[in-house]
Design an enzyme around this catalytic site. Structure first.
Site, PDB file in Angstrom:
ATOM      1  N   HIS A 152      33.705  41.360  45.521  1.00  0.00           N
ATOM      2  CA  HIS A 152      32.898  42.245  44.668  1.00  0.00           C
ATOM      3  C   HIS A 152      33.712  43.489  44.303  1.00  0.00           C
ATOM      4  O   HIS A 152      33.751  43.897  43.140  1.00  0.00           O
ATOM      5  CB  HIS A 152      31.618  42.628  45.430  1.00  0.00           C
ATOM      6  CG  HIS A 152      30.751  43.623  44.730  1.00  0.00           C
ATOM      7  ND1 HIS A 152      29.652  43.259  43.984  1.00  0.00           N
ATOM      8  CD2 HIS A 152      30.822  44.968  44.649  1.00  0.00           C
ATOM      9  CE1 HIS A 152      29.083  44.343  43.491  1.00  0.00           C
ATOM     10  NE2 HIS A 152      29.779  45.399  43.884  1.00  0.00           N
ATOM     11  N   GLU A 153      34.365  44.068  45.287  1.00  0.00           N
ATOM     12  CA  GLU A 153      35.163  45.273  45.027  1.00  0.00           C
ATOM     13  C   GLU A 153      36.350  44.969  44.119  1.00  0.00           C
ATOM     14  O   GLU A 153      36.675  45.736  43.220  1.00  0.00           O
ATOM     15  CB  GLU A 153      35.664  45.882  46.346  1.00  0.00           C
ATOM     16  CG  GLU A 153      34.561  46.352  47.282  1.00  0.00           C
ATOM     17  CD  GLU A 153      33.563  47.264  46.600  1.00  0.00           C
ATOM     18  OE1 GLU A 153      33.935  47.963  45.647  1.00  0.00           O
ATOM     19  OE2 GLU A 153      32.390  47.244  47.004  1.00  0.00           O
ATOM     20  N   GLU A 177      27.210  46.409  38.361  1.00  0.00           N
ATOM     21  CA  GLU A 177      27.010  45.812  39.694  1.00  0.00           C
ATOM     22  C   GLU A 177      26.748  44.320  39.557  1.00  0.00           C
ATOM     23  O   GLU A 177      27.318  43.511  40.287  1.00  0.00           O
ATOM     24  CB  GLU A 177      25.834  46.471  40.416  1.00  0.00           C
ATOM     25  CG  GLU A 177      26.119  47.850  40.973  1.00  0.00           C
ATOM     26  CD  GLU A 177      27.362  47.893  41.848  1.00  0.00           C
ATOM     27  OE1 GLU A 177      27.530  47.009  42.713  1.00  0.00           O
ATOM     28  OE2 GLU A 177      28.182  48.798  41.647  1.00  0.00           O
ATOM     29  N   HIS A 183      35.312  44.817  40.632  1.00  0.00           N
ATOM     30  CA  HIS A 183      35.227  46.160  40.042  1.00  0.00           C
ATOM     31  C   HIS A 183      36.598  46.589  39.538  1.00  0.00           C
ATOM     32  O   HIS A 183      36.728  47.181  38.471  1.00  0.00           O
ATOM     33  CB  HIS A 183      34.760  47.176  41.089  1.00  0.00           C
ATOM     34  CG  HIS A 183      33.266  47.297  41.203  1.00  0.00           C
ATOM     35  ND1 HIS A 183      32.444  47.412  40.114  1.00  0.00           N
ATOM     36  CD2 HIS A 183      32.450  47.341  42.282  1.00  0.00           C
ATOM     37  CE1 HIS A 183      31.186  47.519  40.517  1.00  0.00           C
ATOM     38  NE2 HIS A 183      31.162  47.463  41.839  1.00  0.00           N
TER      39      HIS A 183
END
Lengths: 186, 411
Positions: free
Chosen positions: B145-146, B233, B149
């Site tokens: 997930h990071e 997100e 980003h």
């Protein structure tokens, strides 16, 4: 007259810029695919490097498992000496199989499983197996992007002119290789 | 991937332009009120200068400030091999040009964030609480997930938009407070020094407009910022599922994070909140009023979307699951969805089945944090392991179990 000239020059300039842009994008995509390919090699080499340590650590605990060790060592030297991609892929498949067999056998040696050194090697091996499959995944992603660009208008014209050719995906040759060896540590 | 980055860039530029317009309009109107009709340009200039200075500061050292403010410690492979390996796996999966720097935050609340202007200078930070609670697959989901980003350039967006938002809030606050105090002091100067006799009425209208703008601008900017941050997100979740091919990992990590009883993260503020994997501010009724002003989508919704991805791990699949759960149009840009992708899911890692390791894992993470903070470890002959803090004075210590006196190794 003058205006017409300027318009023609402007149109020409725009076309040249577009060609340069597309050409550069193609080169970038091709380099990315090459880079992803080399990542797979890096990780395979890492797996080869880990094996001697692993065997060295396990040997003391697993006195009656000579066959397992020999299978791994043999597969490793074959994989390292493989000349072409097809051979290498086959040998890596065998190595993966041998390693997962070894990890199954480890289940019978609780002392070994408690060894700190072995635990850290285990983590490294799991991670390397993951990295191999992620590198493959990323290579195929890059190839997909590159191939799309080559086939789509208008970049297909430029790709054709400058001789960019479609890449093949990384297909796994041996059936056993299709499943990344599941290293079971439970 | 590329379509997504491009769509993100386009959205960011649109948002930036709107926010810049709001900022400049506000500067202009306030300038006219404060310095007369010719002051509009002057106010505009001041607003621009404030914004430029803040942007430069955050650009040159924004990530360092954030990491320092979160009390993050940089770690290497030796300190926590698993974390480091998982980050490297995701780096390979996302084809990042360089390995992101890895940080650990000594905080029991499980959370994580990424920072850095571009993929070349990115950093990933996780809390000790996160490391202590998640298994390998879950950790991989969070890191993916990071990394998403980072790939989507969300960090750049948050930095730029955050700074612009900050400038708008700052200018509006200064103006409104200035108005408040000057009217308290009953200064008549403002009304008499207008442009001649007839200008008074226009001046008052201008004043009202300025106050309305100064109140509305920050609210608008906030709502815009939060809406885009929530969208990002979802996109990062979709990216994580695609990178790991295993949405369940992130889903169960989010579940653990949501159900965690530890107090909220110590070092956090509203502007940095969008960078965390889960909203670091703990609220009781997340689904209700906070929806519009929340930086994160409700965690339960994110989990059910991920769990609904049963057919594959592509953006297309995430988009379908999203529509099913929220009954809203897709979050993923059309260009990324329409691309033909057939991405199979993978199996859980072997470690996932073991659930009895948690205490052991917490202890290990504790030891790692102590090592990072220069504790000395001492093993007694009776098998007891002592952890001696760096500020321990004296060079002898008594073993609490066997009463044997031990030398503390030189530090």
């Amino acid at each position: 007259m003058k205006i017409a000239l300027i318009v023609i020059a402007a149109v020409f300039a725009v076309i040249v810029l577009a060609v340069i842009g597309i050409y550069n994008a193609l080169v970038r995509l091709r380099n990315q695919a090459d880079n992803a390919w080399s990542q797979i090699d890096v990780q395979l080499k890492r797996r080869h490097d880990l094996i001697p340590n692993l065997i060295e650590t396990a040997k003391g605990y697993m006195k009656h498992e000579r066959g397992t060790f020999e299978a791994i060592t043999e597969a490793r030297s074959k994989a390292m000496g493989a000349g072409n991609v097809a051979d290498a892929s086959k040998a890596e498949g065998m190595l993966g199989e041998a390693l997962s067999k070894f990890m199954l056998v480890v289940e019978n040696y609780p002392d070994l499983k408690a060894n700190q050194n072995f635990l850290s090697l285990q983590e490294e091996l799991t991670s390397t197996e993951n990295k191999i499959s992620f590198a493959r995944q990323s290579f195929n992603d890059q190839v997909l992007g590159f191939n799309n660009k080559i086939q789509m208008f208008p970049s297909n014209i430029i790709a054709g002119t400058f001789g960019f050719v479609k890449r093949d995906f990384f297909e796994i040759e041996v059936a056993a290789e299709r499943e990344v060896p599941k290293v079971s540590f439970s | 991937m590329w379509e997504l980055i491009r769509a993100n860039k386009r959205n960011s530029i649109i948002l930036m332009v709107i926010m810049a317009a709001v900022l400049l309009l506000m500067g202009f109107v306030i300038g006219m009120v404060m310095f007369g009709p010719e002051g509009g340009m002057f106010g505009l200039m001041i607003a621009t200068v404030i914004w430029l200075v803040m942007t430069l500061v955050s650009f040159s050292s924004g990530d360092q400030i954030l990491l320092a403010a979160s009390k993050a410690t940089r770690v290497t492979h030796d300190v926590h091999p698993q974390l480091f390996n998982v980050v490297e796996e995701m780096k390979i999966a996302a084809s990042l040009p360089v390995m992101p720097k890895v940080y650990i935050i000594n905080d029991p609340a499980p959370n994580a964030f990424a920072t850095g202007r571009n993929p070349n200078t990115a950093s990933v930070a996780v809390t000790a609480g996160l490391l202590g609670r998640l298994n390998r697959d879950e950790l991989q989901g969070v890191i993916a997930h990071e990394v998403s980003h980072i790939v989507n350039r969300d960090i750049l967006f948050v930095t730029l938009a955050g700074v612009m938002l900050g400038s708008i809030v700052l200018i509006s606050q200064v103006f409104l407070r200035g108005m408040f105090y000057s009217s308290m002091m009953g200064s008549r100067r403002r009304y008499s020094s207008g442009s001649g006799g007839g200008g008074g009425g226009a001046q008052i209208v201008m004043l009202v407009v300025a106050i309305v703008v100064a109140i509305l601008a920050p609210i608008m900017a906030y709502l815009l910022y939060f809406a885009l941050s929530r969208r990002r997100e979802y996109l990062a979740d979709a990216g994580a599922a695609r990178l790991t091919r295993y949405p369940e990992g992130l889903a169960s990590a989010l579940e653990k994070i949501a159900g965690d009883p530890s107090p909220q993260l110590a070092a956090v503020n509203k502007v940095t909140a969008p960078m965390y994997i889960a909203n670091p501010f703990k609220k009781k009724n997340q689904r209700k009023l906070s929806d519009l002003t929340s930086t994160h989508p409700p965690i339960s919704e994110r989990i059910s979307i991920l769990r609904n991805m049963t057919q594959g791990a592509s953006f297309n699949e995430y988009s379908k699951a999203y529509t099913e759960i929220t009954h809203a149009a897709s979050v993923v840009p059309i260009a990324a969805v329409s691309k033909k992708e057939d991405i199979a899911l993978r199996q859980a890692g072997a470690e996932a089945k073991k659930e009895d390791r948690r205490e052991n894992q917490m202890r290990q993470v504790g030891d790692i944090m102590r090592k990072v903070n220069q504790f000395v470890f001492l093993s007694c002959v009776c098998g007891l392991k002592m952890k001696i803090p760096p500020n321990f004075k004296g060079n002898k210590v008594k073993c609490p179990r066997c009463r044997k006196t031990l030398d503390v190794a030189s530090k």
